[in-house]
Design an enzyme around this catalytic site. Sequence first.
Site, short mmCIF file in Angstrom:
data_model
loop_
_atom_site.label_atom_id
_atom_site.label_comp_id
_atom_site.label_asym_id
_atom_site.label_seq_id
_atom_site.Cartn_x
_atom_site.Cartn_y
_atom_site.Cartn_z
N GLU A 223 -14.92 21.78 47.51
CA GLU A 223 -13.78 21.57 46.61
C GLU A 223 -12.56 21.56 47.52
O GLU A 223 -12.38 22.49 48.30
CB GLU A 223 -13.69 22.79 45.69
CG GLU A 223 -13.50 22.49 44.26
CD GLU A 223 -13.44 23.76 43.45
OE1 GLU A 223 -12.40 23.98 42.85
OE2 GLU A 223 -14.42 24.53 43.44
N ARG B 98 -26.20 32.87 49.83
CA ARG B 98 -24.89 32.78 50.44
C ARG B 98 -24.91 33.53 51.77
O ARG B 98 -25.57 34.57 51.90
CB ARG B 98 -23.92 33.47 49.48
CG ARG B 98 -22.48 33.22 49.70
CD ARG B 98 -21.72 33.66 48.46
NE ARG B 98 -21.51 32.52 47.59
CZ ARG B 98 -20.50 31.66 47.73
NH1 ARG B 98 -19.60 31.82 48.68
NH2 ARG B 98 -20.37 30.64 46.93
N LYS C 63 -11.86 33.09 49.08
CA LYS C 63 -10.60 32.36 49.24
C LYS C 63 -9.40 33.21 48.83
O LYS C 63 -8.37 33.17 49.47
CB LYS C 63 -10.64 31.09 48.38
CG LYS C 63 -11.15 29.91 49.15
CD LYS C 63 -11.34 28.70 48.25
CE LYS C 63 -12.37 27.78 48.88
NZ LYS C 63 -13.04 26.92 47.92
P1 ATP Z 1 -14.98 28.47 45.34
O1 ATP Z 1 -14.98 29.91 45.07
O2 ATP Z 1 -13.62 27.89 45.46
O3 ATP Z 1 -15.91 27.64 44.52
P2 ATP Z 1 -16.87 28.00 47.44
O4 ATP Z 1 -17.04 28.96 48.54
O5 ATP Z 1 -17.95 27.81 46.46
O6 ATP Z 1 -15.54 28.43 46.82
P3 ATP Z 1 -16.87 25.15 47.79
O7 ATP Z 1 -15.82 24.30 48.39
O8 ATP Z 1 -17.22 24.94 46.38
O9 ATP Z 1 -16.43 26.62 48.05
O10 ATP Z 1 -18.19 25.10 48.69
C1 ATP Z 1 -18.71 23.96 49.31
C2 ATP Z 1 -20.15 24.19 49.65
O11 ATP Z 1 -20.28 25.26 50.58
C3 ATP Z 1 -20.97 24.57 48.44
O12 ATP Z 1 -22.20 23.85 48.48
C4 ATP Z 1 -21.18 26.03 48.60
O13 ATP Z 1 -22.37 26.45 48.00
C5 ATP Z 1 -21.21 26.19 50.12
N1 ATP Z 1 -20.82 27.54 50.52
C6 ATP Z 1 -19.65 28.15 50.29
N2 ATP Z 1 -19.64 29.41 50.76
C7 ATP Z 1 -20.85 29.61 51.34
C8 ATP Z 1 -21.48 30.72 52.00
N3 ATP Z 1 -20.84 31.88 52.17
N4 ATP Z 1 -22.74 30.55 52.46
C9 ATP Z 1 -23.38 29.40 52.29
N5 ATP Z 1 -22.86 28.33 51.67
C10 ATP Z 1 -21.62 28.41 51.18
MG MG Z 2 -17.49 26.20 44.57
#
Ligand code: ATP
Ligand code: MG
Length: 568
Positions: free
Chosen positions: A41, A268, A278
Amino acid sequence: MNKPETPSEEKKSLNFIEQIIEEDLKNGKNQKRVHTRFPPEPNGYLHIGHAKSICLNFGLARQYNGKCNLRFDDTNPEKEETEYVESIKADIRWLGFEWDGEEMYASDYFDQLYEWAVKLIKEGKAYVDDQTPEEISKQRGTTKEPGKESPFRERSVEENLDLFEQMKNGAFESGSKVLRAKIDMASPNMLLRDPIMYRILNREHHRTGNKWHIYPMYDYAHGESDYIEGITHSLCTLEFEVHRPLYNWFLDQLAEGEYRPQQIEFARFNLGYTVMSKRKLLELVNEGYVAGWDDPRMPTITGIRRRGYPPAAIRRFSEIIGIAKRDNLQDVALLEHTVRESLNKTAPRVMAVLNPVKLVLTNYPEDKVEHVEIENNPEDEDAGTREMPFCRELYIERDDFMEDAPRKFFRMTPGKEVRLKAGYIVKCTEAIKDSEGNLTEIHATYDPDSKSGSGTEASMRKVKGTLHWVSAQHALDAEVRQYDRLFTVEEPTADKEKDYKEYINPESLEILKGCKVEPSLANAKPEDRFQFQRKGYFVADRFDHKPDKMVFNRTVPLRDTWAKVKKK
Ligand code: ATP
Ligand code: MG
């Protein structure tokens, strides 16, 4: 704490995602294609958790001769900005990956998504609900009790079509109506209780401007975007596991033919001694705990880049930790170990005196300058050698001198011999102090026959300590920023009663001005990495380093706590 494999151990078995992929390839599923995507995002900077996801998605595509898309999940106009799009692209490329073709945007599919929503309405599978989100959520029920059906659930197709079109055209206020999928208010999976597909938001979007007044929800947009792009394996984190039936429901209604994208969840990635949400990272920036998103202490990709972590080390680390099905916390010592392993092979060794004191060799000719030859990197045969000027006045580390030293102090102390690396053996004769007793200069004599590598008997003499040094008249001034972990505890957010900011390491940054570095560093360019001998790995700062104002950041000290953990 999850116990990772040791870094030297090569991967022997397939992880569970690779197993699924290989099974799919064997069965000829989806024309034997592997097509993944990374779907950020654009509402913030990427962090090392995203790096894990990037390495996984792009890595699998590479491994199976497939493709990986970069798709900006820009369905929420409230938080998204173009600035983030650019930083995300730069971060992925820095990590060493390139997406297939142009980058994609979920917003490019708004027309198609709208048409599909109309199709669902026509088939009686979606309806406009006039209730507020609060009312809707009250009717959701609980895991034990079924939800209540909305009074608007049985609207006619004609009325739904008309209202939905008006919603699209901006006839209603933000939040006043939604489009819901008509699934099952009694489903044991709460997400299938007539989930919201569209909401009204009279907001400008960073790409579609004011064209839309309705925006699709994640669950509807994500799977259909996967479908439009021909994604085969849609990897996401565990919290989406309960969303999978809904992901599949939409596809079952809308997809044609055999092809289906498949959602697969993995745990995660979490890292010790830092925070990754964030909101918390934003707090650290806004409240001045760090200098910005690219502060070298931040777990953002731009932060670790500025810290000097090599992208190859991040990729290697991601491979070592693999993927898990349950949430776990990774040891930051392992990441630092991987960084050292990579830098040990690639970073030239140089001499930098961080806290200098002058050393005068009283029996060395006043105007003489000689050049000693020194290896650039003993770990790399092709790295060659360089010359360093050596003369009567040098700088050594203040810490390398002790006046009344204990017996086991093998550095400089009156009366004892010590070697100056690649130079001569010297013996301290006197410590010169000012009127307040502070050390101002050290006097020593050198043994002219003891030059390193000269083959003389004197040069072979066993001397316990070897010190790094620079020539006083040739040394260059530099600022050194010694970074350390941002938090003092492994899990700053573990104690819910306490504010994680109470655990900020007050010594996470020490700025040393007036450091003296060897003259070869005059050629250092921003982001060049070095080993400062006996001190650690350092990088010329990406933004602040200038030829006439050198700035180096400490990436990691030399001491490897992970190697110690392993031995235990
Ligand atoms: P938000 O809380 O804003 O949704 P987010 O960490 O999910 O934050 P995104 O930009 O939606 O951020 O994530 C992009 C991709 O990275 C998604 O496929 C998400 O699952 C993956 N991702 C984010 N954080 C992690 C993490 N800590 N470990 C593994 N994958 C992650
Ligand atoms: Mg997300």
